[in-house]
Enzyme design. Structure first.
Site, mmCIF file in Angstrom:
data_model
loop_
_atom_site.group_PDB
_atom_site.id
_atom_site.type_symbol
_atom_site.label_atom_id
_atom_site.label_comp_id
_atom_site.label_asym_id
_atom_site.label_seq_id
_atom_site.Cartn_x
_atom_site.Cartn_y
_atom_site.Cartn_z
ATOM 1 N N LYS A 81 0.818 -1.220 0.000
ATOM 2 C CA LYS A 81 0.000 0.000 0.000
ATOM 3 C C LYS A 81 0.850 1.267 0.000
ATOM 4 O O LYS A 81 2.007 1.261 0.392
ATOM 5 C CB LYS A 81 -1.007 -0.042 1.155
ATOM 6 N N ARG A 108 -3.659 -10.329 4.724
ATOM 7 C CA ARG A 108 -4.043 -10.277 3.299
ATOM 8 C C ARG A 108 -2.863 -9.726 2.497
ATOM 9 O O ARG A 108 -2.542 -8.554 2.622
ATOM 10 C CB ARG A 108 -5.277 -9.385 3.150
#
Ligand code: HH2
Length: 258
Positions: free
Chosen positions: A204, A238
């Site tokens: 991210k 995840r």
């Protein structure tokens, strides 16, 4: 949890696995690398992403869910739409991962209850198109915790057994770099709600803002943040890069004694 994005526009791997054969092969590779769950998604939720119709989302994910479920994989369907989740569950998915936590289509809770599947409810500030505009909180951890507690109560009220609910603070979903790192630092406060906590830091942008580097060079930051999340009590990770994360988490878990 390994990520299988069947999309043209996901932030780190958009277009790589849009073709069903490529997505299935990718899912099989992630299983071979040690994933316990495959999270299949047909709509990008990156900041500013354009919404996708239910029909198109179903067209993308269903053949992939069907074939990977037949390969004995535990499948999570990453969607906010009832029609997509219902078809995916029919095709073999046993987890509904809803980044809107039943806010966009509250009827999803009834599907999870009736089908007796698990669900992951994630915090997001507003919606993907606008969530990164100017995110503000009184106290990011307190606010996210209160949101997740309310969503858990909603799910249970709709007939979802509490044991079937996982919670996720939604790293990057309407959060500044400071918000993301504070959520990770104080993740134990979210874990204290008493449900399994999932965490999604993989590749991210806050990792790039902290350390520099594009999406494909954020593996060290992804490892660091997942190890920290493990130490703070998270239980579902995840990630896009399953093999290195599996090794890192196994070594970290042995060291922490968890
Ligand atoms: N992050 C993304 C998508 N789904 N689900 C949960 N529970 N937690 C997350 O942090 C999370 C999620 C975004 O990552 P990705 O799927 O790689 O990107 P895109 O939304 O652009 O497809």
């Amino acid at each position: 949890m390994g990520v299988v994005n069947v999309t043209p526009d996901s932030f780190s791997d958009g277009g790589l696995f849009l073709d069903a054969d490529a997505a299935v092969e990718h899912g099989r590779r992630l299983l071979a690398e040690g994933a316990d769950i495959l999270d299949v998604g047909g709509e990008s939720t990156r900041p500013g992403a354009d919404p996708v119709s239910g029909e198109e989302e179903r067209r993308r994910v269903l053949p992939v869910v069907e074939r990977l479920a037949a390969a004995a994989a535990r499948i999570s369907i990453d969607t906010t739409k009832l029609e997509v989740a219902a078809a995916a569950v029919e095709a073999g998915a046993t987890i509904v991962n809803d980044v809107s936590a039943f806010r966009f289509e509250p009827e999803l809770a009834g599907l999870v209850a009736d089908a007796a599947v698990d669900c992951c409810l994630m915090h997001m500030l507003g919606e993907p198109r606008t969530m990164q505009a100017d995110p503000r909180y009184d106290d990011v951890v307190g606010d996210v915790k209160a949101f997740l507690e309310e969503r858990l109560r909603f799910a249970v009220g709709e007939g979802v057994p509490e044991e079937r609910v996982w919670l996720d603070p939604g790293i990057g979903f309407g959060k500044t770099v400071a918000h993301n790192v504070e959520l990770l630092r104080r993740l134990d406060e979210i874990v204290a709600i008493g449900r399994p906590v999932a965490i999604g830091t993989s590749r991210k942008s806050f990792l790039g803002k902290l350390a520099g580097g594009p999406e494909n060079e954020r593996l060290p930051g992804t490892i660091a943040t997942n190890v920290i999340a493990l130490e703070r009590g998270a239980s579902v990770f995840r990630v896009h890069d399953v093999a290195p994360l599996r090794d890192a988490l196994i070594v970290a878990a042995a060291t922490f004694g968890s």
